[in-house]
Design a protein around this motif. Structure first.
Motif, PDB file in Angstrom:
ATOM      1  N   VAL A 170     131.258  18.963  84.626  1.00  0.00           N
ATOM      2  CA  VAL A 170     130.792  18.150  85.751  1.00  0.00           C
ATOM      3  C   VAL A 170     131.834  18.208  86.859  1.00  0.00           C
ATOM      4  N   VAL A 171     131.371  18.362  88.087  1.00  0.00           N
ATOM      5  CA  VAL A 171     132.207  18.343  89.286  1.00  0.00           C
ATOM      6  C   VAL A 171     131.625  17.317  90.241  1.00  0.00           C
ATOM      7  N   ARG A 172     132.446  16.931  91.223  1.00  0.00           N
ATOM      8  CA  ARG A 172     131.955  15.945  92.187  1.00  0.00           C
ATOM      9  C   ARG A 172     130.837  16.519  93.048  1.00  0.00           C
ATOM     10  N   ARG A 173     131.090  17.683  93.650  1.00  0.00           N
ATOM     11  CA  ARG A 173     130.085  18.320  94.507  1.00  0.00           C
ATOM     12  C   ARG A 173     130.167  19.829  94.317  1.00  0.00           C
ATOM     13  N   LEU A 174     129.022  20.488  94.359  1.00  0.00           N
ATOM     14  CA  LEU A 174     128.981  21.947  94.273  1.00  0.00           C
ATOM     15  C   LEU A 174     128.948  22.512  95.685  1.00  0.00           C
ATOM     16  N   HIS A 175     130.119  22.504  96.326  1.00  0.00           N
ATOM     17  CA  HIS A 175     130.271  23.042  97.676  1.00  0.00           C
ATOM     18  C   HIS A 175     131.374  24.101  97.660  1.00  0.00           C
ATOM     19  N   TRP A 176     131.264  25.042  98.584  1.00  0.00           N
ATOM     20  CA  TRP A 176     132.295  26.065  98.751  1.00  0.00           C
ATOM     21  C   TRP A 176     132.567  26.252 100.235  1.00  0.00           C
ATOM     22  N   TYR A 177     133.809  26.587 100.564  1.00  0.00           N
ATOM     23  CA  TYR A 177     134.215  26.547 101.963  1.00  0.00           C
ATOM     24  C   TYR A 177     133.943  27.836 102.725  1.00  0.00           C
ATOM     25  N   CYS A 178     133.693  28.979 102.038  1.00  0.00           N
ATOM     26  CA  CYS A 178     133.444  30.230 102.748  1.00  0.00           C
ATOM     27  C   CYS A 178     132.508  31.093 101.912  1.00  0.00           C
ATOM     28  N   PRO A 179     131.754  32.004 102.557  1.00  0.00           N
ATOM     29  CA  PRO A 179     130.803  32.841 101.824  1.00  0.00           C
ATOM     30  C   PRO A 179     131.410  34.099 101.225  1.00  0.00           C
ATOM     31  N   LYS A 180     132.727  34.170 101.086  1.00  0.00           N
ATOM     32  CA  LYS A 180     133.389  35.347 100.539  1.00  0.00           C
ATOM     33  C   LYS A 180     133.315  35.336  99.011  1.00  0.00           C
ATOM     34  N   THR A 181     132.822  36.440  98.459  1.00  0.00           N
ATOM     35  CA  THR A 181     132.691  36.530  97.003  1.00  0.00           C
ATOM     36  C   THR A 181     134.054  36.593  96.330  1.00  0.00           C
ATOM     37  N   ARG A 182     135.022  37.233  96.990  1.00  0.00           N
ATOM     38  CA  ARG A 182     136.338  37.413  96.375  1.00  0.00           C
ATOM     39  C   ARG A 182     137.040  36.085  96.131  1.00  0.00           C
ATOM     40  N   THR A 183     136.926  35.158  97.086  1.00  0.00           N
ATOM     41  CA  THR A 183     137.595  33.863  96.913  1.00  0.00           C
ATOM     42  C   THR A 183     136.960  33.048  95.789  1.00  0.00           C
ATOM     43  N   LEU A 184     135.640  33.081  95.711  1.00  0.00           N
ATOM     44  CA  LEU A 184     134.970  32.341  94.634  1.00  0.00           C
ATOM     45  C   LEU A 184     135.264  32.963  93.276  1.00  0.00           C
ATOM     46  N   LYS A 185     135.289  34.269  93.196  1.00  0.00           N
ATOM     47  CA  LYS A 185     135.566  34.930  91.917  1.00  0.00           C
ATOM     48  C   LYS A 185     136.979  34.629  91.436  1.00  0.00           C
ATOM     49  N   ARG A 186     137.931  34.582  92.370  1.00  0.00           N
ATOM     50  CA  ARG A 186     139.309  34.275  91.984  1.00  0.00           C
ATOM     51  C   ARG A 186     139.407  32.869  91.406  1.00  0.00           C
ATOM     52  N   ARG A 187     138.687  31.914  92.017  1.00  0.00           N
ATOM     53  CA  ARG A 187     138.732  30.548  91.520  1.00  0.00           C
ATOM     54  C   ARG A 187     138.022  30.417  90.167  1.00  0.00           C
ATOM     55  N   LEU A 188     136.900  31.082  90.010  1.00  0.00           N
ATOM     56  CA  LEU A 188     136.172  31.003  88.743  1.00  0.00           C
ATOM     57  C   LEU A 188     136.925  31.687  87.615  1.00  0.00           C
ATOM     58  N   ASP A 189     137.692  32.726  87.933  1.00  0.00           N
ATOM     59  CA  ASP A 189     138.522  33.361  86.911  1.00  0.00           C
ATOM     60  C   ASP A 189     139.584  32.398  86.385  1.00  0.00           C
ATOM     61  N   LEU A 190     140.138  31.581  87.282  1.00  0.00           N
ATOM     62  CA  LEU A 190     141.137  30.605  86.837  1.00  0.00           C
ATOM     63  C   LEU A 190     140.510  29.519  85.963  1.00  0.00           C
ATOM     64  N   LEU A 191     139.266  29.147  86.270  1.00  0.00           N
ATOM     65  CA  LEU A 191     138.592  28.117  85.482  1.00  0.00           C
ATOM     66  C   LEU A 191     137.967  28.667  84.209  1.00  0.00           C
ATOM     67  N   GLY A 192     137.773  29.996  84.131  1.00  0.00           N
ATOM     68  CA  GLY A 192     137.114  30.584  82.978  1.00  0.00           C
ATOM     69  C   GLY A 192     135.607  30.449  83.011  1.00  0.00           C
ATOM     70  N   TRP A 193     135.039  30.349  84.219  1.00  0.00           N
ATOM     71  CA  TRP A 193     133.603  30.173  84.375  1.00  0.00           C
ATOM     72  C   TRP A 193     132.949  31.443  84.898  1.00  0.00           C
ATOM     73  N   THR A 194     133.412  32.588  84.480  1.00  0.00           N
ATOM     74  CA  THR A 194     132.939  33.836  85.077  1.00  0.00           C
ATOM     75  C   THR A 194     131.662  34.350  84.419  1.00  0.00           C
ATOM     76  N   THR A 195     131.515  34.208  83.134  1.00  0.00           N
ATOM     77  CA  THR A 195     130.368  34.797  82.436  1.00  0.00           C
ATOM     78  C   THR A 195     129.506  33.707  81.834  1.00  0.00           C
ATOM     79  N   GLY A 196     128.204  33.842  82.033  1.00  0.00           N
ATOM     80  CA  GLY A 196     127.258  32.931  81.406  1.00  0.00           C
ATOM     81  C   GLY A 196     127.347  31.503  81.888  1.00  0.00           C
ATOM     82  N   THR A 197     127.490  31.289  83.190  1.00  0.00           N
ATOM     83  CA  THR A 197     127.640  29.950  83.738  1.00  0.00           C
ATOM     84  C   THR A 197     126.471  29.646  84.672  1.00  0.00           C
ATOM     85  N   LEU A 198     125.850  28.511  84.475  1.00  0.00           N
ATOM     86  CA  LEU A 198     124.772  28.037  85.334  1.00  0.00           C
ATOM     87  C   LEU A 198     125.254  26.803  86.081  1.00  0.00           C
ATOM     88  N   PHE A 199     125.188  26.849  87.405  1.00  0.00           N
ATOM     89  CA  PHE A 199     125.583  25.731  88.258  1.00  0.00           C
ATOM     90  C   PHE A 199     124.321  25.006  88.722  1.00  0.00           C
TER      91      PHE A 199
END
Length: 289
Positions: A170-199
């Motif tokens: 659970v997160v407070r809000r599902l928002h992202w600050y920019c439409p760049k795929t690279r920035t989102l992928k870097r953050r999801l790699d740190l969280l471990g939410w890269t494979t098989g994740t439904l938001f």
């Protein structure tokens, strides 16, 4: 000659009810401790709060409705809901032509007798190449009926199973600050939410920047809570909800929890959140894996 009490024979129900009532009234009253225990409301389920933006959310958790997120696991209900959903996804447009629909003459191919060969009718026979199909598929509706209450129970069971397996976040809000795929992928790699994740978000639509940034990433999807099905919770390995999605699910699936609030309670700090203390005997909040 045997003597029979016909009144007791003809009215056994009243006699038994009178006996049971007398026995209950003469029994001792239950202890006050057991009475208080029976009146206690259900304890909420606590889930550790995560952050998509990397902000610190230490010692923060969300109180969840136990009637929604702590339901007994019913594999048979999950199977019914999954079959019902998959049946509704079938197009049912397969169609073949019978011998009456195939184009061609109805003339008999050869005489019935005298040739020494097998007897044949017209050229549309299912035995011949180019003829009709016997018992072939026709357009049909594969959807099946399932009661609404069974589907709601399946949603409770699926959410409870995800929470039990520590696959619910659970997160407070599902928002992202920019439409760049690279920035989102870097953050999801740190969280471990890269494979098989439904938001899943509780808003009317997925945040545009988050949708643009994650549409090229394999192994993840974004949905609004109104489009969430039981099959989605079974299919995806990990499910991440925002607070508004939890609020919508509890409003739709709650079964009269006494301490249910309008919004999921987010607790913070040690004084306001005693259930997170290491010395507490209450169950700890579940963390997403």
């Amino acid at each position: 000659m045997w003597s029979v009490n016909w009144r007791a024979v003809l009215q056994p129900t009243q006699f038994l009810r009178r006996t049971v009532t007398t026995a209950v009234s003469s029994s001792t009253q239950p202890s006050s401790q057991s009475a208080i225990k029976a009146a206690d409301p259900l304890q909420p389920v606590y889930l550790t709060l995560s952050s998509l933006h990397g902000k610190k959310v230490k010692d923060q958790a969300v109180a969840l409705d136990p009637t929604v997120f702590n339901h007994p696991i019913r594999r048979d209900i999950l199977h019914l809901c999954a079959v019902h959903y998959l049946d509704a996804q079938r197009q049912g447009t397969a169609s073949t032509k019978t011998r009456g629909e195939v184009r061609g003459s109805g003339r008999k191919i050869r005489p019935q007798k005298g040739t020494g060969r097998a007897r044949l009718g017209d050229g549309q026979s299912p035995m011949l190449r180019g003829g009709g199909v016997a018992f072939g598929p026709k357009p049909r509706d594969f959807s099946t009926k399932l009661n609404r209450k069974v589907i709601e129970m399946g949603m409770r069971v699926a959410l409870s199973a995800k929470l039990k397996d520590q696959r619910l976040g659970v997160v407070r809000r599902l928002h992202w600050y920019c439409p760049k795929t690279r920035t989102l992928k870097r953050r999801l790699d740190l969280l471990g939410w890269t494979t098989g994740t439904l938001f899943v978000t509780g808003e009317s639509q997925v945040h545009p920047a988050l949708r643009l940034a994650g549409r090229n990433l394999p192994g993840m999807d974004f949905k609004v809570v109104n489009d969430l099905h039981v099959y989605d919770l079974i299919k995806w390995r990990r499910v991440v909800l925002d607070v508004s999605a939890i609020q919508a699910l509890e409003r739709r699936l709650s079964r009269g929890w006494v301490d249910a609030l309008e919004e999921p309670t987010v607790s913070q700090s040690q004084s306001a959140f005693p259930l997170l203390q290491s010395t507490s005997t209450e169950p700890r909040p579940v963390q997403l894996q």
